[in-house]
Motif scaffolding. Structure first.
Motif, PDB file in Angstrom:
ATOM      1  N   ALA A   1      75.955   0.152  65.889  1.00 29.32           N
ATOM      2  CA  ALA A   1      75.070  -0.666  66.798  1.00 29.32           C
ATOM      3  C   ALA A   1      74.323   0.484  67.672  1.00 29.32           C
ATOM      4  O   ALA A   1      74.944   0.978  68.530  1.00 29.32           O
ATOM      5  N   PRO A   2      73.082   0.955  67.186  1.00 34.40           N
ATOM      6  CA  PRO A   2      72.385   2.350  67.699  1.00 34.40           C
ATOM      7  C   PRO A   2      72.208   2.197  69.173  1.00 34.40           C
ATOM      8  O   PRO A   2      72.338   3.409  69.423  1.00 34.40           O
ATOM      9  N   SER A   3      71.898   1.188  69.669  1.00 32.54           N
ATOM     10  CA  SER A   3      71.639   1.159  71.261  1.00 32.54           C
ATOM     11  C   SER A   3      73.008   1.386  71.975  1.00 32.54           C
ATOM     12  O   SER A   3      72.964   1.648  73.138  1.00 32.54           O
ATOM     13  N   LEU A   4      74.157   1.473  71.410  1.00 28.04           N
ATOM     14  CA  LEU A   4      75.426   1.415  71.905  1.00 28.04           C
ATOM     15  C   LEU A   4      76.277   2.567  71.190  1.00 28.04           C
ATOM     16  O   LEU A   4      77.239   3.205  71.862  1.00 28.04           O
TER      17      LEU A   4
ATOM     18  N   ALA B   1      74.613  -4.910  64.823  1.00 28.94           N
ATOM     19  CA  ALA B   1      75.707  -4.402  63.580  1.00 28.94           C
ATOM     20  C   ALA B   1      75.191  -5.142  62.318  1.00 28.94           C
ATOM     21  O   ALA B   1      75.239  -4.567  61.113  1.00 28.94           O
ATOM     22  N   TRP B   2      74.558  -6.494  62.350  1.00 25.17           N
ATOM     23  CA  TRP B   2      74.366  -7.229  61.221  1.00 25.17           C
ATOM     24  C   TRP B   2      72.848  -6.553  60.745  1.00 25.17           C
ATOM     25  O   TRP B   2      72.662  -6.478  59.701  1.00 25.17           O
ATOM     26  N   GLN B   3      72.044  -6.170  61.688  1.00 26.91           N
ATOM     27  CA  GLN B   3      70.908  -5.632  61.134  1.00 26.91           C
ATOM     28  C   GLN B   3      71.198  -4.357  60.414  1.00 26.91           C
ATOM     29  O   GLN B   3      70.276  -3.970  59.633  1.00 26.91           O
ATOM     30  N   VAL B   4      72.285  -3.650  60.952  1.00 28.34           N
ATOM     31  CA  VAL B   4      72.553  -2.374  60.104  1.00 28.34           C
ATOM     32  C   VAL B   4      73.007  -2.472  58.906  1.00 28.34           C
ATOM     33  O   VAL B   4      73.044  -2.032  58.055  1.00 28.34           O
ATOM     34  N   ASP B   5      74.204  -3.622  58.613  1.00 27.06           N
ATOM     35  CA  ASP B   5      75.138  -3.563  57.771  1.00 27.06           C
ATOM     36  C   ASP B   5      74.916  -5.148  57.069  1.00 27.06           C
ATOM     37  O   ASP B   5      75.532  -4.980  55.902  1.00 27.06           O
TER      38      ASP B   5
END
Length: 394
Positions: free
Chosen positions: A165-168, A258-262
């Protein structure tokens, strides 16, 4: 892996590849492990999942954080296990097993930087790199009796690493020795942008209220000693508007990212996810854009509130985790309940993006128990100094 033997199962059994490092520097003579989310030249990056490993290929360039350690003279001895796609804080990987907790072998090591904590706590390397999104450095630091830091968000570059989760997401450090911890952090963090003086210590009273009485009793002598200092120990309420509201905001922000990433990888490759991770991604799939916007706004409000409380010199004293590490034989449902309790306190640093340092200051049930300091954004090096001075290791 460059080690001849890995009795703790901390490292991935990748073929040994020498990674060039500077012959001199502040970390010369130290060995380090790298969580298998970071690229290391000559190795694949598996992310704790066989499908991701199969797609990886051999990397040609080191992740930025890895290169910082190499340039400071440290020797990389291998890639350490991670929980699957870094979406867990338990340390149990359904595909690759559970690294051994060197401080409490009958208990989980904590994740998702499980292999890094295992390697350090078992004396297989001097320090290790991990990532912390929801607590994945602070949790294994607590469980394995280590020093650990979740730095200010963005302080250590994550270029060349797998996102959750890039912002975290943050890159953190784990070490069993205070001096090594300080040296490794200095090499990766650089200097703070501003100088700070004496800290204004505050007890995170509402966080301590989350603990069971027997756990609070273990913390009590240390807190009394801090309160007896001439500067005293003020009391503060941190979770505004509430722990449940902050946990809900964190869960939705993390889940959406996380869903946007994976998500495309999970659906496209039909990833077979392990227990817990599968359910968390199922929740993540359902988080809407509108919810993400709503909870991101709540996150920003909390960040502003905490920044106002801390000012330039405020430091919160808080427990790292609700208790010592759960036992290895605990059911998945029990571990998930523990995780949800833990995230209510762990999400304070995650939502704000502020640094938190955990020190192995206490013991309970013959297992380590961490105490943390949380400080203003950008205060990382100063905060480490305060933690090592104020929270001596058990």
């Amino acid at each position: 892996m460059l080690l001849d033997h890995d009795p703790a199962r901390s490292f991935l059994p990748y073929p040994a590849v020498q990674v060039p490092h500077a012959p001199q520097g502040p970390l010369a003579g130290l060995d380090f492990g790298v969580k298998d989310l970071f690229d290391v030249a000559g190795y694949p990056t598996g992310g704790g999942n066989p499908h991701v490993l199969a797609r990886s290929g051999i990397k040609a360039v080191n992740a930025a954080a890895v290169q910082l350690a190499l340039d400071a003279g440290a020797r990389c001895v291998g890639k350490t296990h991670t929980d699957e796609l870094a979406f867990s804080i338990n340390g149990r990987n359904a595909h690759f097993g559970t690294p051994r907790n060197g401080a409490a072998p009958d208990r989980i090591p904590g994740g998702s930087s499980s292999g890094s904590a295992s390697a350090v706590s078992n004396g297989l390397c001097d320090f290790a790199l991990g990532t912390d999104t929801g607590g994945s450095v602070r949790v294994p630091a607590n469980h394995c009796g280590l020093y650990g830091i979740r730095p200010t968000h963005g302080r250590i570059p994550l270029t060349g690493s797998l996102d959750l989760a890039p912002s975290l997401d943050t890159c953190g450090v784990l070490a069993r020795d205070a001096d090594v911890f300080a040296r490794a952090c200095a090499a990766l963090l650089g200097e703070d942008a501003q100088q700070r003086g004496q800290p204004r210590l505050m007890l995170a009273e509402d966080v301590y209220a989350l603990l069971e009485p027997e756990v609070r009793a273990v913390h009590a002598p240390l807190l009394e000693a801090l309160a007896a200092r001439p500067q005293g120990l003020a009391r503060a309420t941190v979770a505004q508007p509430s722990f449940d509201a902050l946990f809900t905001a964190f869960r939705h922000v993390q889940g959406h990212e996380a869903w946007q990433v994976d998500g495309a990888l999970i659906d496209g490759d039909g990833l077979q996810l392990g227990p817990g991770v599968k359910e968390r991604f199922a929740f993540s799939r359902e988080v809407t854009d509108a919810q993400y916007t709503q909870y991101s706004a709540a996150r920003a409000r909390f960040r502003d509130t905490l920044a106002a409380l801390l000012g330039e010199d405020g430091v919160l004293v808080l427990p790292t985790m609700p208790d010592v590490a759960p036992r290895l034989d605990e059911a998945e449902e029990t571990l998930d309940a523990y995780r949800n309790r833990a995230l209510r306190m762990l999400c304070l640093a995650g939502l704000s993006g502020f640094p938190q340092v955990s020190v192995p200051a206490l013991r309970r049930l013959d297992a380590p128990l961490g105490v943390s300091l949380l400080g203003p954004a950008g205060s990382d090096r100063w905060l480490i100094g305060q933690a090592l001075a104020l929270l001596p290791a058990a």
